[in-house]
Design an enzyme around this catalytic site. Structure first.
Site, PDB file in Angstrom:
ATOM      1  N   GLU A   1      23.983  38.498  57.623  1.00 32.78           N
ATOM      2  CA  GLU A   1      23.911  37.031  57.677  1.00 32.78           C
ATOM      3  C   GLU A   1      22.916  36.522  58.714  1.00 32.78           C
ATOM      4  OE1 GLU A   1      24.767  35.356  55.372  1.00 32.78           O
ATOM      5  OE2 GLU A   1      26.240  36.610  54.340  1.00 32.78           O
TER       6      GLU A   1
ATOM      7  N   GLU B   1      20.215  33.108  49.451  1.00 29.07           N
ATOM      8  CA  GLU B   1      20.962  34.044  48.592  1.00 29.07           C
ATOM      9  C   GLU B   1      19.999  35.036  47.942  1.00 29.07           C
ATOM     10  OE1 GLU B   1      23.996  33.944  49.180  1.00 29.07           O
ATOM     11  OE2 GLU B   1      24.081  31.910  50.007  1.00 29.07           O
TER      12      GLU B   1
ATOM     13  N   HIS C   1      19.036  37.814  50.296  1.00 27.84           N
ATOM     14  CA  HIS C   1      20.083  38.826  50.477  1.00 27.84           C
ATOM     15  C   HIS C   1      19.847  40.055  49.586  1.00 27.84           C
ATOM     16  CE1 HIS C   1      23.040  37.567  53.337  1.00 27.84           C
ATOM     17  NE2 HIS C   1      23.368  36.449  52.723  1.00 27.84           N
TER      18      HIS C   1
ATOM     19  N   ALA D   1      27.437  29.393  48.569  1.00 30.19           N
ATOM     20  CA  ALA D   1      26.915  30.216  47.485  1.00 30.19           C
ATOM     21  C   ALA D   1      27.171  31.675  47.817  1.00 30.19           C
ATOM     22  CB  ALA D   1      25.420  29.981  47.314  1.00 30.19           C
ATOM     23  N   MET D   2      26.978  32.547  46.800  1.00 32.07           N
ATOM     24  CA  MET D   2      27.270  33.959  46.993  1.00 32.07           C
ATOM     25  C   MET D   2      26.198  34.812  46.330  1.00 32.07           C
ATOM     26  SD  MET D   2      29.213  36.278  48.199  1.00 32.07           S
ATOM     27  CE  MET D   2      28.843  38.011  47.975  1.00 32.07           C
TER      28      MET D   2
END
Ligand SMILES: [Zn+2]
Length: 882
Positions: free
Chosen positions: A328, A306, A309, A270-271
């Site tokens: 990360e 995600e 983030h 995933a991003m």
């Protein structure tokens, strides 16, 4: 084709960009083969740049430039130069100016899945690390932060949904309703790798969230029409993650909308694109019939990761790609803590450590070893590794251990306060913890710079007369490629000394200092700690909770391991003692097999295992973990050299059978007792019961009698959820029997219309230890449902074979290596990222016994000589053969 060897990029060469881009206006007209992008960039010289300003060099790949205008005036061919990597404007102004670029790209032809591409008819993007340069010419580096306004335009029928980062500001129809557009504005400056757009025919599940300060956020998860019913768990996980980040770290969400889109073709999991996360659909879609408990847990973790983030990665980003662990490692630590709070903390810790040891330790001990913060790379995509992610998270955890939970939170608060809106470095991050705690972390920084897993060699001496115990810990730091000598590390070692009654002793150092938290800090190569008031011979429980990513060696007797398995107050270390004991039994078994001797009976170990398995006061999830033996690759890693994967497999199989036979009544009791009745719930309470029950079934099946096969067949036939169905399928995949064939046909008939679920059918055939597995996998690459262009299919079939089938990947005739090598080269022509990742299955080839080692080397040599190779594959194979 070019054949030049790519030059490495070095951390020490970092220089700030000569220009900055403050704002980007993008106007994108989506078309399958010819998408037109008009980018208007507001540039200015970077005041922090020292020296001659020089040319403006914009990165760009696979683009067709139509026009370029500077402050409204068309650039003449003499004003710029163009290559397949950049657009260079020789004399850009030494003042603020506007650059208008019109380019075309081809999403349909983009099979590297980096930049703008199409996945099952949906336009989507992946820009990390360097994909934005495939959308327009840009300063495509993380320290250039801009605000973005994005206008998307497409035919209504083809792409009724148009999404980008930030908040929606405008939409409308064009051409009498045939086309439409949407405008999105993201007010938060961000690096280009966080840019995203999506266009397509998508259905969605909507919900909302109110932040702690009362901001209303509209949440939507977009999926292929018909799959909306499988998003509820992901939505639930998202809301829990948003709340948790407020409560645990004081972090609130900062836009009016938060969108998630699931697509089928995705290189990663995933991003975290700002406000528009794009996911591999395997990590969004779940229903009781289609997703196992493991998938539910993975979805929860990755959705949270995600989302987290947004603060650790997006609001504070990385100055350069060497700092990848800054976002990360920290975010993995945060997702681990989230899962520990949502589930059993001990079980979560065990899972995380298992994962670390399975993926990161072999990396750290082989030719691909690199520091958590590397100082050189050829292809940055090769550094999205277990070392940067998982070991990076362990470094954060050690910081928390060293500073205490409150001290850690203070440091993190300072980091958010000091660096919000910036592109930061690891030094700046660690400085926040030094400044807030007043403690020096200078030596701790070595963890970031030095590769390799330290080994802690411990010796405990007890003096009956003086009633003292002396613990000597020596840190051994094995050499890694390019780094022969190592500096000693600052290592937190949590410990307990357990008295003969099974209780922890008070820890009082000879100086009189009490160690109430049981924490020793090691900073020299070798140190001795003396404890007083130790009236009986203690058993040491070291590295409790796995307080540092290290290998521990201490010569516990088998009786002491059994004692720890039954008594250690640290449940993590109880589990560790069982693993150590099992490892000892398995290693002895492997050695006996290779020397053609009869292995010793494992009765004492199995009996000890049975005591915990039958202890109904312990959480079933914990007991399931207790029952799982170290994996075949764990044993290979402990052996370290002259590894024969077949001998390891046979030893492990033998021990499994012994456990199934000796503990039959305990296992049968578990199997009957923990049948979960009623409606399926993914909650960990029920998932844990299923895990224990399936573990018991696995051992019973390994006995291999008719009654055992009948039991697993019935389990498969009557399964009411994917967890039971898949566990049974995995067990059946190991059997050479008509029941196996029947189960796979049945699974295929049930799921062949579901492109996601059918991946299990591929994976469980690929993992089979039967000698026929390779031929089966080769045949499956021709199956109509298989596609080399879909990363999930490649991972399910070829990735599983290469990474999770040690016996057949390492066939003594070398055919497993040849098969994987062929696929690596095939993939490398269009998707180098996936090719390089697949190739890393060879990372432990140097440990193999001579015959396999020779064959693996030959295969790697063949890959290395092939031309052309992508920089991705060239870098990995080059390191493997160094
Ligand atoms: Zn991440």
């Amino acid at each position: 084709m070019k054949t030049e060897t790519p030059r490495p990029i070095l951390l020490k060469d970092y220089r700030p960009p000569n220009y900055l881009i403050d704002h980007v206006d993008l106007d994108v007209a989506l078309a399958p083969e010819r998408t037109r992008v008009h980018a208007r960039l507001q540039l200015r010289p970077n005041p922090a740049f020292e020296g001659e300003l020089g040319a403006l060099r914009l990165d760009g790949e696979m683009l067709e430039l139509e026009s370029a205008r500077l402050d409204g005036r068309a650039l003449r061919p003499a004003d710029y130069s163009l290559s397949d990597k950049e657009l260079v404007i020789g004399k850009a102004p030494a003042r603020a100016f506007v650059l208008d670029l019109v380019t075309f790209c081809n999403p349909e032809a983009n099979k590297a899945l980096s930049g703008l591409y199409r996945s099952r008819g949906i336009y989507c993007t992946q820009c990390e690390a360097q994909g934005f340069r495939r959308i327009t010419y840009f300063l495509d580096r993380p320290d250039v932060l801009a605000t973005y306004t994005t206008r998307l335009e497409a035919p209504c029928a083809e792409a009724p949904v148009l999404l980008s980062n930030g908040n929606p500001t405008e939409q409308g129809v064009l051409d009498g309703g045939k086309r439409h557009f949407a405008v999105w504005h993201d007010p938060h400056p961000k690096p280009s790798y966080l840019f995203a757009l999506v266009g397509g025919d998508l259905a969605h599940l909507a919900s909302d969230f109110e932040t702690a300060s009362g901001r209303k956020v509209a949440l939507k998860i977009y999926v292929e029409p018909g799959k909306e019913g499988r998003c509820a768990w992901a939505m639930d996980a998202l809301k829990r993650a948003m709340r948790w980040d407020e409560e645990r770290f004081g972090r609130e969400y900062d836009l009016d909308v938060f969108n998630i889109v699931a697509v089928s073709d995705f290189n990663m999991g995933a991003m975290e694109n700002k406000g528009l996360n794009i996911f591999n659909d395997a990590l969004v879609l779940a229903s009781p019939e289609t997703a196992s408990d493991q998938s539910f847990a993975d979805i929860e973790r990755v959705i949270a990761h995600e989302y987290f983030h947004n603060w650790t990665g997006n609001r504070i980003t990385c100055r350069d790609w060497f700092q990848l662990c800054l976002k990360e490692g920290l975010t993995v630590f945060r997702d681990q803590e989230f899962c520990a709070d949502q589930r059993s903390a001990t079980v979560q810790r065990i899972r995380d450590v298992r994962n670390l040891k399975a993926r990161q330790f072999p990396e750290d001990g082989g030719p691909l070893a690199h520091p958590v913060r590397p100082d050189r790379y050829i292809e940055i995509n090769n550094f999205y590794t277990a070392t940067v992610y998982e070991k990076g998270a362990e470094l954060i955890r050690m910081l928390q251990t060293l500073l205490g939970r409150d001290g850690f939170r203070q440091g993190l608060d300072l980091y958010f306060e000091r660096h919000d809106g910036q592109a930061a470095t690891v030094e700046e991050f660690v400085a926040c913890f030094e400044d807030s705690s007043g403690k020096s972390l200078r030596q701790f920084m070595t963890w970031y710079a030095q590769a390799g897993t330290p080994e802690l060699v411990c010796k405990l001496k007890w003096d009956r007369r003086a009633q003292t115990a002396e613990l000597t810990i020596t840190q051994h730091l094995p050499p890694t490629p390019g780094e022969a000598r190592k500096r000693p590390l600052h290592i937190p070692v949590r410990l307990g000394l357990i008295g003969h009654n099974g209780h922890d002793l008070d820890l009082v150092l000879a100086s009189g200092e009490r160690l109430d938290d049981g924490l020793l800090q090691l900073s020299k190569r070798s140190e001795t700690f003396r404890f007083r008031g130790v009236s009986s011979r203690p058993v040491a429980s070291l590295l409790r909770g796995f307080s540092a990513p290290a290998n521990l060696s201490i010569d516990h007797s088998e009786a002491e391991l059994e004692f720890l398995m039954a008594n250690d107050s640290d449940l993590y270390n109880r589990w560790q003692a069982a693993q150590d004991y099992a490892t000892r039994v398995l290693v002895a078994h492997v050695k006996a097999l290779r020397a053609d001797k009869t292995p010793e009976r494992p009765d004492a170990f199995v009996k000890a295992l049975g005591v915990t398995a039958a202890n109904h006061e312990l959480d079933p999830g914990y007991r399931a973990q207790f029952l799982f033996l170290p994996s075949e690759s764990d044993i290979a890693r402990v052996l370290g050299r002259d590894v024969d994967p077949l001998a390891i497999h046979l030893a492990r199989k033998g021990l499994r059978k012994a456990i199934g036979t000796m503990l039959k009544s305990v296992l049968l009791d578990i199997y009957t007792r923990y049948e979960v009745k009623g409606r399926y719930s993914p909650a960990s309470e029920f998932a844990n019961q299923r895990a224990l029950r399936n573990a018991a079934l696995g051992y019973l099946t390994s006995r291999g009698r008719r009654e055992d096969i009948a039991r697993v067949v019935a389990h498969f036939d009557t399964a009411r959820n994917a967890t039971d169905e898949l566990n049974a399928l995995a067990m059946l995949s190991e059997l050479r029997s008509p029941e196996r064939t029947r189960a796979f046909s049945r699974y295929y008939a049930r799921w062949n219309k579901d492109h996601l679920v059918i991946d299990n059918w591929f994976a469980y055939q690929a993992v089979s230890p039967l000698a026929s597995a390779l031929a089966g996998v080769e045949k499956l690459t021709q199956h109509p449902l298989f596609s080399m262009q879909n990363p999930n299919k490649v991972r399910a079939l070829i990735g599983t074979f290469a990474a999770s089938n040690p016996v057949n990947f390492n066939r003594p005739d070398g055919k497993g290596y040849d098969f994987v090598a062929k696929r690596v080269l095939e993939l490398d022509r269009f998707n180098p990222q996936i090719a390089a990742r697949l190739l890393s299955a060879f990372r432990s080839w140097k440990m193999l016994e001579p015959q396999r080692r020779r064959l693996a080397k030959k295969t790697l040599g063949h890959i290395a000589k092939t031309k052309p190779l992508s920089p991705d594959v060239a870098e990995i194979v080059g390191k493997m053969l160094e």
